[in-house]
Motif scaffolding. Structure first.
Motif, PDB file in Angstrom:
ATOM      1  N   GLY A   1       5.653  -8.561   6.737  1.00  0.00           N
ATOM      2  CA  GLY A   1       6.212  -8.241   8.043  1.00  0.00           C
ATOM      3  C   GLY A   1       5.119  -7.958   9.053  1.00  0.00           C
ATOM      4  N   ALA A   2       4.974  -8.865  10.043  1.00  0.00           N
ATOM      5  CA  ALA A   2       3.964  -8.687  11.082  1.00  0.00           C
ATOM      6  C   ALA A   2       4.595  -8.204  12.379  1.00  0.00           C
ATOM      7  CB  ALA A   2       3.210 -10.001  11.314  1.00  0.00           C
ATOM      8  N   GLY A   3       5.702  -7.470  12.250  1.00  0.00           N
ATOM      9  CA  GLY A   3       6.366  -6.910  13.420  1.00  0.00           C
ATOM     10  C   GLY A   3       5.791  -5.555  13.782  1.00  0.00           C
ATOM     11  N   ARG A   4       6.582  -4.790  14.524  1.00  0.00           N
ATOM     12  CA  ARG A   4       6.102  -3.494  14.995  1.00  0.00           C
ATOM     13  C   ARG A   4       5.769  -2.559  13.835  1.00  0.00           C
ATOM     14  NH1 ARG A   4       9.618  -0.730  19.570  1.00  0.00           N
ATOM     15  NH2 ARG A   4       8.905  -2.648  20.563  1.00  0.00           N
TER      16      ARG A   4
ATOM     17  N   ILE B   1       1.135  -4.901  -2.508  1.00  0.00           N
ATOM     18  CA  ILE B   1       1.979  -5.454  -1.449  1.00  0.00           C
ATOM     19  C   ILE B   1       2.773  -4.312  -0.841  1.00  0.00           C
ATOM     20  CG2 ILE B   1       3.860  -7.042  -0.903  1.00  0.00           C
ATOM     21  CD1 ILE B   1       3.035  -8.642  -3.424  1.00  0.00           C
ATOM     22  N   VAL B   2       2.783  -4.228   0.494  1.00  0.00           N
ATOM     23  CA  VAL B   2       3.592  -3.226   1.186  1.00  0.00           C
ATOM     24  C   VAL B   2       4.643  -3.957   2.027  1.00  0.00           C
ATOM     25  CG1 VAL B   2       3.616  -1.385   2.904  1.00  0.00           C
ATOM     26  CG2 VAL B   2       1.740  -1.525   1.255  1.00  0.00           C
ATOM     27  N   ILE B   3       5.906  -3.733   1.716  1.00  0.00           N
ATOM     28  CA  ILE B   3       7.001  -4.326   2.489  1.00  0.00           C
ATOM     29  C   ILE B   3       7.248  -3.435   3.692  1.00  0.00           C
ATOM     30  CG2 ILE B   3       9.407  -5.062   2.446  1.00  0.00           C
ATOM     31  CD1 ILE B   3       9.133  -5.416  -0.587  1.00  0.00           C
ATOM     32  N   ALA B   4       6.947  -3.948   4.882  1.00  0.00           N
ATOM     33  CA  ALA B   4       6.976  -3.150   6.107  1.00  0.00           C
ATOM     34  C   ALA B   4       8.046  -3.654   7.066  1.00  0.00           C
ATOM     35  CB  ALA B   4       5.607  -3.166   6.774  1.00  0.00           C
ATOM     36  N   ILE B   5       9.265  -3.807   6.552  1.00  0.00           N
ATOM     37  CA  ILE B   5      10.399  -4.195   7.389  1.00  0.00           C
ATOM     38  C   ILE B   5      11.510  -3.188   7.095  1.00  0.00           C
ATOM     39  CG2 ILE B   5      11.881  -6.100   8.143  1.00  0.00           C
ATOM     40  CD1 ILE B   5      10.043  -8.008   6.645  1.00  0.00           C
ATOM     41  N   PRO B   6      11.532  -2.044   7.798  1.00  0.00           N
ATOM     42  CA  PRO B   6      12.435  -0.952   7.433  1.00  0.00           C
ATOM     43  C   PRO B   6      13.917  -1.256   7.635  1.00  0.00           C
ATOM     44  CG  PRO B   6      11.266  -0.466   9.481  1.00  0.00           C
ATOM     45  CD  PRO B   6      10.643  -1.697   8.918  1.00  0.00           C
TER      46      PRO B   6
ATOM     47  N   THR C   1       4.251 -12.045  -8.896  1.00  0.00           N
ATOM     48  CA  THR C   1       2.822 -11.756  -8.857  1.00  0.00           C
ATOM     49  C   THR C   1       2.514 -10.547  -9.742  1.00  0.00           C
ATOM     50  OG1 THR C   1       2.825 -10.123  -7.059  1.00  0.00           O
ATOM     51  CG2 THR C   1       2.918 -12.453  -6.432  1.00  0.00           C
ATOM     52  N   ALA C   2       1.238 -10.263  -9.920  1.00  0.00           N
ATOM     53  CA  ALA C   2       0.826  -9.086 -10.693  1.00  0.00           C
ATOM     54  C   ALA C   2       0.536  -7.887  -9.794  1.00  0.00           C
ATOM     55  CB  ALA C   2      -0.424  -9.416 -11.509  1.00  0.00           C
ATOM     56  N   ALA C   3       0.748  -8.046  -8.474  1.00  0.00           N
ATOM     57  CA  ALA C   3       0.447  -6.967  -7.530  1.00  0.00           C
ATOM     58  C   ALA C   3       1.527  -5.897  -7.571  1.00  0.00           C
ATOM     59  CB  ALA C   3       0.324  -7.527  -6.116  1.00  0.00           C
ATOM     60  N   ARG C   4       1.096  -4.661  -7.355  1.00  0.00           N
ATOM     61  CA  ARG C   4       2.063  -3.569  -7.235  1.00  0.00           C
ATOM     62  C   ARG C   4       2.779  -3.697  -5.904  1.00  0.00           C
ATOM     63  NH1 ARG C   4       0.622   2.914  -6.699  1.00  0.00           N
ATOM     64  NH2 ARG C   4       2.769   3.682  -6.826  1.00  0.00           N
ATOM     65  N   THR C   5       4.095  -3.452  -5.910  1.00  0.00           N
ATOM     66  CA  THR C   5       4.891  -3.589  -4.695  1.00  0.00           C
ATOM     67  C   THR C   5       5.406  -2.229  -4.249  1.00  0.00           C
ATOM     68  OG1 THR C   5       5.593  -5.809  -5.340  1.00  0.00           O
ATOM     69  CG2 THR C   5       6.879  -4.712  -3.638  1.00  0.00           C
ATOM     70  N   GLN C   6       5.199  -1.912  -2.962  1.00  0.00           N
ATOM     71  CA  GLN C   6       5.735  -0.690  -2.380  1.00  0.00           C
ATOM     72  C   GLN C   6       6.451  -1.027  -1.080  1.00  0.00           C
ATOM     73  OE1 GLN C   6       2.185   2.020  -2.357  1.00  0.00           O
ATOM     74  NE2 GLN C   6       3.445   3.233  -3.755  1.00  0.00           N
ATOM     75  N   ILE C   7       7.208  -0.051  -0.576  1.00  0.00           N
ATOM     76  CA  ILE C   7       8.010  -0.275   0.624  1.00  0.00           C
ATOM     77  C   ILE C   7       7.906   0.951   1.512  1.00  0.00           C
ATOM     78  CG2 ILE C   7      10.135   0.614  -0.453  1.00  0.00           C
ATOM     79  CD1 ILE C   7      11.666  -1.548   1.088  1.00  0.00           C
ATOM     80  N   ILE C   8       7.939   0.749   2.834  1.00  0.00           N
ATOM     81  CA  ILE C   8       7.901   1.894   3.741  1.00  0.00           C
ATOM     82  C   ILE C   8       9.292   2.509   3.825  1.00  0.00           C
ATOM     83  CG2 ILE C   8       6.027   0.858   5.074  1.00  0.00           C
ATOM     84  CD1 ILE C   8       8.066   0.270   7.287  1.00  0.00           C
ATOM     85  N   PRO C   9       9.398   3.758   4.302  1.00  0.00           N
ATOM     86  CA  PRO C   9      10.713   4.399   4.395  1.00  0.00           C
ATOM     87  C   PRO C   9      11.612   3.689   5.401  1.00  0.00           C
ATOM     88  CG  PRO C   9       8.923   5.989   4.625  1.00  0.00           C
ATOM     89  CD  PRO C   9       8.313   4.636   4.716  1.00  0.00           C
ATOM     90  N   LYS C  10      12.903   4.040   5.358  1.00  0.00           N
ATOM     91  CA  LYS C  10      13.839   3.516   6.347  1.00  0.00           C
ATOM     92  C   LYS C  10      13.475   4.061   7.718  1.00  0.00           C
ATOM     93  CE  LYS C  10      17.794   2.976   3.229  1.00  0.00           C
ATOM     94  NZ  LYS C  10      19.196   3.377   2.946  1.00  0.00           N
ATOM     95  N   ILE C  11      13.814   3.303   8.753  1.00  0.00           N
ATOM     96  CA  ILE C  11      13.439   3.681  10.114  1.00  0.00           C
ATOM     97  C   ILE C  11      14.063   5.009  10.516  1.00  0.00           C
ATOM     98  CG2 ILE C  11      15.332   2.502  11.301  1.00  0.00           C
ATOM     99  CD1 ILE C  11      11.625   2.508  12.348  1.00  0.00           C
ATOM    100  N   GLU C  12      15.286   5.313   9.981  1.00  0.00           N
ATOM    101  CA  GLU C  12      15.946   6.582  10.320  1.00  0.00           C
ATOM    102  C   GLU C  12      15.139   7.751   9.774  1.00  0.00           C
ATOM    103  OE1 GLU C  12      18.774   4.516   7.931  1.00  0.00           O
ATOM    104  OE2 GLU C  12      17.379   3.410   9.208  1.00  0.00           O
ATOM    105  N   GLU C  13      14.583   7.592   8.560  1.00  0.00           N
ATOM    106  CA  GLU C  13      13.802   8.669   7.955  1.00  0.00           C
ATOM    107  C   GLU C  13      12.511   8.913   8.737  1.00  0.00           C
ATOM    108  OE1 GLU C  13      14.992   8.291   3.262  1.00  0.00           O
ATOM    109  OE2 GLU C  13      13.547   6.871   4.085  1.00  0.00           O
ATOM    110  N   ILE C  14      11.933   7.838   9.264  1.00  0.00           N
ATOM    111  CA  ILE C  14      10.715   7.971  10.059  1.00  0.00           C
ATOM    112  C   ILE C  14      11.026   8.658  11.390  1.00  0.00           C
ATOM    113  CG2 ILE C  14       8.859   6.725  11.225  1.00  0.00           C
ATOM    114  CD1 ILE C  14       9.247   4.502   9.131  1.00  0.00           C
TER     115      ILE C  14
ATOM    116  N   ASN D   1       3.369   6.367   6.484  1.00  0.00           N
ATOM    117  CA  ASN D   1       2.467   6.173   5.350  1.00  0.00           C
ATOM    118  C   ASN D   1       3.087   6.587   4.023  1.00  0.00           C
ATOM    119  OD1 ASN D   1       0.572   5.353   7.186  1.00  0.00           O
ATOM    120  ND2 ASN D   1      -0.432   7.329   7.323  1.00  0.00           N
ATOM    121  N   SER D   2       4.336   7.050   4.051  1.00  0.00           N
ATOM    122  CA  SER D   2       4.985   7.518   2.814  1.00  0.00           C
ATOM    123  C   SER D   2       5.552   6.328   2.040  1.00  0.00           C
ATOM    124  CB  SER D   2       6.099   8.517   3.155  1.00  0.00           C
ATOM    125  OG  SER D   2       5.594   9.613   3.865  1.00  0.00           O
ATOM    126  N   PHE D   3       4.648   5.471   1.583  1.00  0.00           N
ATOM    127  CA  PHE D   3       5.097   4.309   0.824  1.00  0.00           C
ATOM    128  C   PHE D   3       5.731   4.774  -0.484  1.00  0.00           C
ATOM    129  CE2 PHE D   3       0.945   2.657   2.719  1.00  0.00           C
ATOM    130  CZ  PHE D   3       1.570   2.282   3.895  1.00  0.00           C
TER     131      PHE D   3
END
Length: 608
Positions: free
Chosen positions: A142-145, A203-208, A225-238, A246-248
């Protein structure tokens, strides 16, 4: 490096810088040393050295962590160097009645430049080399905001051990563009090849705002893939400040459902629960404890926590008391649901208006070896609790059942179907509204496959799967508990409620995804097929053909109608099972549980 070693190193370094600055200034000014000038040079050098070290120590120049150097540290260097030069000039004037202004000016510039450079070189080295070698090469989805905010925070922070290599984004307008100096390398479909090409470790999924279906598609590509996958919090939580950008978090098994969670009719539930007395059996279990948490949100007058396990009841009581002590009268009760006298005593004391019956034996293979215990707990225990609820005038009784109760092939499922028969028959005897709720497999509950798989992964594998084609319906613990509460609010009496859990999931696929999302490959961990265990079915069902009811009272919740075939045979078995062998008990249980209202022959077979 210890402080003493650090101090010694910096003191020697600064001494060398002071002497070098003086020597270079002499070369620049082409000064020839005479006896007098040699004396002046010695006084200048000693004065500058002493004043620099004294001022440096006093201003804590040797205490600073230069890997985090900033404008404040630069200001400290400027003050120490400048005052040292001024003091040196004063000493020159006092002793020699003149000041070597040009020499001191050049010395000041060189002194300032070399001391400052020596400190900031360490920071540059740490930022550009050491820090990067410790950081994980990271790909941002995700190359958005949100994605660019994540990259900005990573680049600014010294605490996040990630190094952004690039983005992937499905918007073709963004291809080959740089955002904050980080390029867009391709789209989600190219993700596996990008990870391999750029040696991505995380990998960080950055599309809340992702839907569950979209998230599942991305996670599926990440799992290749063999990469670890994480995700950012929901936009409401932010936005609410609950979590920072940064709370992946790791992608969880809940994210693999591929559907949106079922929501509750909050207004209707408030009317049913607020200010009421609620009793939950099995309150210390995975489902029972979550039911208690969800109920507490609606502020009942009293919440009675009934359980056989002392430690589990202590834990849920302590948790809820810390949160709701002023609002809810929380009563922990240790009791066995098979103890009729004790259960009736509890019902008489508290007179609950709503009863949620979550206590049960639920482990399929174990119950195959212990059918008598399954009958005592799942059938007789249910009969005792449900009768007590009716006798003492509970408004609603909700039984937690299972999809294994549909055309059951095992003892656990059969006892749960028999428990449904019990409450459906009691629904015709008491004013209490008796309903059952059928679950699929609850992700993360005790005894479910996910905690087992995680433990096997932590132990280095292999993961044991019974059969490569076996499928199951899955739901989350919060969904399961919400379904129970919603069913109680919708109850008219005699219904069987089933959550729409989407399509069934292959156990093999779930295992593979968990392996890859844990940062391993299936080759590293391995999957072993152990064969179908006693009593297991390849596929589960939610309602059989004789239970399907055409209407739905609530979105995403299916309602089945009662089927009372086999009640008389069940009561006979409850009275005589102690005299029967294991094989006969299992045969009779399965026969009763699979009876249909139109199958007279099956009824006659059991009676004989």
């Amino acid at each position: 490096m210890t402080y003493k070693k650090r101090f010694a190193f910096l003191a020697v370094l600064d001494s060398a810088i002071v002497l070098t600055s003086i020597y270079v200034s002499m070369i620049i000014l082409n000064i020839d040393l005479t006896v007098v000038k040699s004396q002046a040079l010695l006084v200048t050098a000693l004065t500058l050295l002493l004043s620099h070290h004294m001022l440096g120590f006093r201003s804590r120049l040797y205490h600073k962590a230069w890997e985090y150097a900033s404008i404040n540290e630069l200001r400290a260097i400027y003050i120490v160097v400048t005052i040292s030069i001024v003091v040196t000039g004063i000493i020159q004037f006092v002793i020699f009645h003149e000041i070597a202004v040009r020499a001191l000016a050049i010395t000041w510039m060189l002194h300032l430049l070399l001391v400052g450079s020596s400190r900031f070189v360490w920071r540059m080295f740490r930022d550009s080399i050491m820090k990067r070698t410790k950081q994980k090469r990271t790909l941002i989805v995700g190359a958005g905001r949100a994605g660019t905010m994540v990259v900005r925070n990573i680049l600014k922070s010294n605490d996040i051990e990630l190094f952004p290599v690039g983005y992937v984004d499905d918007d073709p307008k963004k291809y080959d563009l740089d955002f904050l100096g980080i390029p867009v390398l391709g789209n989600v479909r190219n993700l596996p090849s990008i990870v391999e090409k750029y040696k991505i470790e995380q990998i960080v999924i950055a599309i809340p705002s992702l839907s569950k279906m979209e998230l599942k598609k991305i996670v599926t590509e990440c799992s290749k893939t063999a990469a670890r996958t994480q995700i950012i919090p929901k936009i409401e939580e932010i936005m609410l400040g609950k979590l920072s950008l940064n709370s992946f978090r790791d992608v969880q098994e809940n994210d693999l459902l591929g559907r949106e969670p079922v929501e509750l009719d909050i207004n209707n539930l408030s009317e049913k629960l607020q200010g009421k007395t609620i009793l939950v059996t099995g309150a210390g279990g995975s489902i029972g404890s979550e039911i208690c948490r969800q109920i507490s949100l609606f502020k009942p007058k009293k919440l009675v926590l009934v359980g056989h396990g002392e430690n589990s009841i202590y834990q849920i009581n302590a948790e809820l008391t810390s949160l709701y002590e002023r609002d809810i009268n929380i009563v922990p009760v240790i009791a066995d649901i098979q103890d009729r006298e004790r259960i009736f005593e509890i019902m008489e004391e508290h007179i609950p208006q709503v009863v949620y019956h979550a206590a049960a034996h639920k482990h399929v293979p174990l119950m195959e070896f212990n059918p008598k215990e399954a009958i005592k707990n799942n059938i007789i225990g249910t009969k005792i609790v449900s009768e007590a609820a009716g006798v003492y005038g509970a408004d609603t009784f909700v039984l937690i059942s299972t999809d294994k109760a549909v055309n059951p092939a095992n003892v656990m499922g059969a006892t749960k179907r028999c428990a449904e028969l019990i409450i459906q028959e009691l629904d015709q005897q008491y004013k209490t509204k008796y309903v059952a709720v059928r679950f699929g497999n609850v992700l993360g509950s005790r005894g479910s496959v996910v905690p087992l798989f995680k433990q096997q992964i932590q132990n280095g594998g292999p993961i044991t799967v019974t059969h490569p084609e076996m499928t199951r319906y899955f739901m989350t613990i919060p969904e399961a508990s919400k379904l129970v509460i919603q069913a109680g609010a919708l109850a008219q009496g005699g219904e069987i409620f089933v959550l729409d859990m989407g399509k069934p999931v292959k156990i093999r696929d779930l295992a593979e995804n968990l392996i890859k999302l844990s940062g391993y490959t299936t080759e590293e961990i391995g999957i072993v097929y152990s064969g179908i265990r006693p009593g297991e079915k390849m596929y589960e069902e939610l309602l059989n053909e004789n239970e399907i009811f055409p209407d739905q009272l609530f979105p995403k919740i299916h309602i089945g109608k009662a089927n009372l075939a086999g009640v008389k045979e069940l009561y006979w078995l409850m009275d005589h099972f102690g005299d029967l062998g294991v094989r006969e008990i299992k045969d009779r249980l399965l026969t009763i549980a699979n009876m249909k209202e139109n199958k007279k022959a099956a009824v006659q077979a059991v009676a004989n």
